[in-house]
Write a protein that holds these residues in place. Structure first.
Motif, PDB file in Angstrom:
ATOM      1  N   LEU A 111     -46.873  78.585  47.004  1.00 39.45           N
ATOM      2  CA  LEU A 111     -45.915  77.874  46.166  1.00 39.45           C
ATOM      3  C   LEU A 111     -44.525  78.426  46.383  1.00 39.45           C
ATOM      4  O   LEU A 111     -44.340  79.632  46.422  1.00 39.45           O
ATOM      5  CB  LEU A 111     -46.266  78.064  44.687  1.00 39.45           C
ATOM      6  N   ALA A 116     -43.263  76.883  41.471  1.00 42.56           N
ATOM      7  CA  ALA A 116     -43.926  77.746  40.501  1.00 42.56           C
ATOM      8  C   ALA A 116     -43.207  77.671  39.163  1.00 42.56           C
ATOM      9  O   ALA A 116     -43.855  77.634  38.100  1.00 42.56           O
ATOM     10  CB  ALA A 116     -43.963  79.181  40.999  1.00 42.56           C
ATOM     11  N   ILE A 119     -44.225  74.509  37.344  1.00 41.19           N
ATOM     12  CA  ILE A 119     -45.562  74.594  36.753  1.00 41.19           C
ATOM     13  C   ILE A 119     -45.565  75.507  35.537  1.00 41.19           C
ATOM     14  O   ILE A 119     -46.120  75.178  34.476  1.00 41.19           O
ATOM     15  CB  ILE A 119     -46.582  75.113  37.796  1.00 41.19           C
ATOM     16  N   LEU A 120     -44.924  76.643  35.668  1.00 41.77           N
ATOM     17  CA  LEU A 120     -44.978  77.621  34.583  1.00 41.77           C
ATOM     18  C   LEU A 120     -44.220  77.130  33.352  1.00 41.77           C
ATOM     19  O   LEU A 120     -44.595  77.440  32.220  1.00 41.77           O
ATOM     20  CB  LEU A 120     -44.421  78.965  35.056  1.00 41.77           C
ATOM     21  N   PHE A 142     -46.862  86.848  32.383  1.00 46.04           N
ATOM     22  CA  PHE A 142     -46.464  85.444  32.381  1.00 46.04           C
ATOM     23  C   PHE A 142     -44.960  85.331  32.167  1.00 46.04           C
ATOM     24  O   PHE A 142     -44.270  84.600  32.876  1.00 46.04           O
ATOM     25  CB  PHE A 142     -47.211  84.671  31.290  1.00 46.04           C
ATOM     26  N   LYS A 144     -42.668  87.587  32.677  1.00 50.02           N
ATOM     27  CA  LYS A 144     -41.936  88.118  33.826  1.00 50.02           C
ATOM     28  C   LYS A 144     -41.998  87.144  34.996  1.00 50.02           C
ATOM     29  O   LYS A 144     -41.014  86.925  35.694  1.00 50.02           O
ATOM     30  CB  LYS A 144     -42.537  89.458  34.250  1.00 50.02           C
ATOM     31  N   GLY A 145     -43.202  86.579  35.209  1.00 47.64           N
ATOM     32  CA  GLY A 145     -43.357  85.641  36.318  1.00 47.64           C
ATOM     33  C   GLY A 145     -42.484  84.415  36.137  1.00 47.64           C
ATOM     34  O   GLY A 145     -41.847  83.938  37.079  1.00 47.64           O
ATOM     35  N   TYR A 148     -38.810  85.316  36.682  1.00 48.15           N
ATOM     36  CA  TYR A 148     -38.553  85.505  38.112  1.00 48.15           C
ATOM     37  C   TYR A 148     -38.469  84.166  38.833  1.00 48.15           C
ATOM     38  O   TYR A 148     -37.555  83.909  39.616  1.00 48.15           O
ATOM     39  CB  TYR A 148     -39.675  86.353  38.709  1.00 48.15           C
ATOM     40  N   ALA A 149     -39.439  83.279  38.532  1.00 50.96           N
ATOM     41  CA  ALA A 149     -39.460  81.983  39.220  1.00 50.96           C
ATOM     42  C   ALA A 149     -38.215  81.174  38.870  1.00 50.96           C
ATOM     43  O   ALA A 149     -37.621  80.527  39.727  1.00 50.96           O
ATOM     44  CB  ALA A 149     -40.719  81.211  38.836  1.00 50.96           C
ATOM     45  N   HIS A 152     -35.066  82.459  40.585  1.00 42.70           N
ATOM     46  CA  HIS A 152     -35.034  82.280  42.022  1.00 42.70           C
ATOM     47  C   HIS A 152     -35.263  80.860  42.471  1.00 42.70           C
ATOM     48  O   HIS A 152     -35.418  80.609  43.660  1.00 42.70           O
ATOM     49  CB  HIS A 152     -36.066  83.206  42.678  1.00 42.70           C
ATOM     50  N   VAL A 180     -41.400  81.518  52.412  1.00 39.51           N
ATOM     51  CA  VAL A 180     -40.448  82.635  52.444  1.00 39.51           C
ATOM     52  C   VAL A 180     -39.059  82.119  52.786  1.00 39.51           C
ATOM     53  O   VAL A 180     -38.065  82.511  52.172  1.00 39.51           O
ATOM     54  CB  VAL A 180     -40.893  83.703  53.471  1.00 39.51           C
ATOM     55  N   ASN A 183     -37.632  80.354  49.799  1.00 37.29           N
ATOM     56  CA  ASN A 183     -37.276  81.247  48.703  1.00 37.29           C
ATOM     57  C   ASN A 183     -35.999  82.016  48.979  1.00 37.29           C
ATOM     58  O   ASN A 183     -35.184  82.238  48.086  1.00 37.29           O
ATOM     59  CB  ASN A 183     -38.410  82.261  48.441  1.00 37.29           C
ATOM     60  N   ILE A 184     -35.855  82.434  50.230  1.00 35.37           N
ATOM     61  CA  ILE A 184     -34.697  83.265  50.551  1.00 35.37           C
ATOM     62  C   ILE A 184     -33.484  82.393  50.871  1.00 35.37           C
ATOM     63  O   ILE A 184     -32.351  82.763  50.595  1.00 35.37           O
ATOM     64  CB  ILE A 184     -35.010  84.176  51.760  1.00 35.37           C
TER      65      ILE A 184
END
Lengths: 235, 197
Positions: A111, A116, A119-120, A142, A144-145, A148-149, A152, A180, A183-184
């Motif tokens: 993902l 992500a 979804i979250l 959860f 933190k995830g 973070y998502a 980013h 990757v 994301n970057i």
């Protein structure tokens, strides 16, 4: 000790890749034991230094190694010099490459951070309902995830971004590598190659197998994709 | 990196939950048991997205407990060796700095920080270049590459894991993922700083 002594007479010339062969057979005591133990272990210089358990790295290489946090690294074939022990053959370590597919079950779907986050966030809304139940605690990971998502996720439309990478995946770029890159969000092709070293290897293979045209094709594709990515990036 | 995967788990249920709300009980127990945990293979289970299938229950001999095999989909976060990601610095000391990316903590040793960056102690310990142009301190964002990963059972749970019941598969007890990272490669380091390579 006796066995070692017998073996040593025959085996001094055998250790070709180390400096052991310079030890004369007449040396006894400490040298004997260390020589014997070295030979018994097929002379891996690296393990000696590493048995101290020091957490040291040489500045030269960023080689492939299996590290355990604060612990020993097992001397492998393409290893770097741990603390300056003399080794006559040092192989050039490959840059560390992403090997997602080998470690996760086959049905794992990579993902992007924006997907992500999408979804979250949906789950968070459901969590709000569930938190009425006092026994259910929302786990720390959860939160933190999700944070973070969200921080980013550069793109508002993950589907369009996925479509963008279609041409790259036809060229053999794996899902993990695509994620990757997304994301970057590198700005140049050089940065993309630095982030995903396996792309470079793919390019090199293409040179060997096919013509120059293929290499420049991947380059061009990457350039196009990165320009489009930058456009998609929300401010 | 985030992944969406299908996992399977055997849930044991006490007979008091049998009845109309059996399915809800199984799902809520699954969420309590699995969400927030971490395994070496899958990483952190951040959230369960759906339950695919709950199989037929098997009664355990000698007890009234019933085991249900449950297949569910979840979002996991697992760091990989060789992965590049952006993390937020949480602590700086002379051995290096700690950064967090989601639920994962990453340590970057001072050996893997470029040589031109020196540790400066003080109220806000940081790593700074000799000309003062680039600074790594708490809450800085850095792009780093993961070079090693390890799963570690937390102290408290080490005692529990010794008496773990047989039906509890190995990967589910609470643990943490630690990673080692580097910023010494090209295009790594502090983000949003125009002087960084």
């Amino acid at each position: 000790m006796e066995k070692g002594g017998g073996g040593k007479g025959g085996g001094v010339g055998g250790g070709g890749k180390t400096s052991l062969k310079s030890i004369p057979a007449s040396l006894g005591g400490k040298d004997d034991n260390s020589a014997k133990s070295k030979r018994g272990r097929k002379v891996q210089f690296n393990t000696e230094g590493l048995s101290e358990g020091k957490f040291t790295f040489s500045s030269k290489s960023d080689g492939k190694f299996e590290t355990t946090y604060g612990g020993l690294t097992k001397g492998g074939k393409g290893d770097k010099v741990a603390n300056g022990a003399k080794v006559s053959v040092v192989k050039e370590a490959l840059p560390l490459e992403l090997r997602v597919e080998q470690e996760l079950p086959k049905n794992a779907k990579c993902l992007m951070d924006c997907e992500a986050a999408h979804i979250l966030e949906g789950i968070q809304e459901q969590m709000a309902l569930l938190s009425a139940d006092p026994t259910i605690k929302i786990p720390v990971s959860f939160d933190k995830g999700l944070l973070y998502a969200k921080t980013h996720s550069h793109f508002t439309n993950p589907q369009a971004v996925k479509g963008l990478f279609q041409s790259l995946s036809e060229h053999g770029v794996t899902d993990g590598e695509i994620c990757v890159i997304a994301n970057i969000c590198p700005e140049t092709v050089e940065e993309a190659y630095a982030i995903v070293p396996s792309l470079k290897r793919m390019v090199d293979e293409r040179i060997c197998e096919l013509f120059q045209a293929k290499r420049s094709r991947l380059n061009d594709l990457l350039k196009e994709v990165l320009i489009q990515l930058a456009k998609f990036k929300s401010t | 990196m985030f992944f969406h995967i299908v996992l399977e788990r055997n849930m044991q249920l006490h007979p008091r939950h049998f009845g109309r709300n059996l399915r809800e009980h199984i799902i809520s127990k699954l969420m309590k048991d699995v969400e927030g945990t971490c395994s070496g293979r899958h990483g952190f289970v951040v959230a369960i997205t759906s339950v695919e299938n709950i199989g037929k229950g098997l009664i355990r001999d000698g007890t009234g407990f019933v085991t249900f095999p449950v297949k569910y989909q979840c979002v996991v976060f697992r760091p990989f060796k060789g992965e590049i990601l952006e993390a937020v610095v949480s602590m700086v000391n002379k051995m290096g700095f700690f950064a967090e990316a989601g639920p994962v903590q990453i340590f970057v040793s001072n050996h893997l920080i470029p040589d031109d960056m020196e540790f400066q102690s003080g109220d806000m310990p940081n790593y700074t270049t000799s000309d003062g142009s680039v600074k790594i301190q708490k809450d800085s964002e850095v792009r780093l590459k993961i070079i090693g990963t390890r799963v570690d059972a937390t102290e408290i749970d080490k005692n529990i894991s010794q008496s773990r019941p047989k039906w509890d598969p190995a990967g589910s007890h609470p643990s943490r993922f630690f990673c080692i990272g580097t910023i010494k490669d090209d295009f790594l380091g502090v983000i949003n700083d125009p002087t960084t390579i």
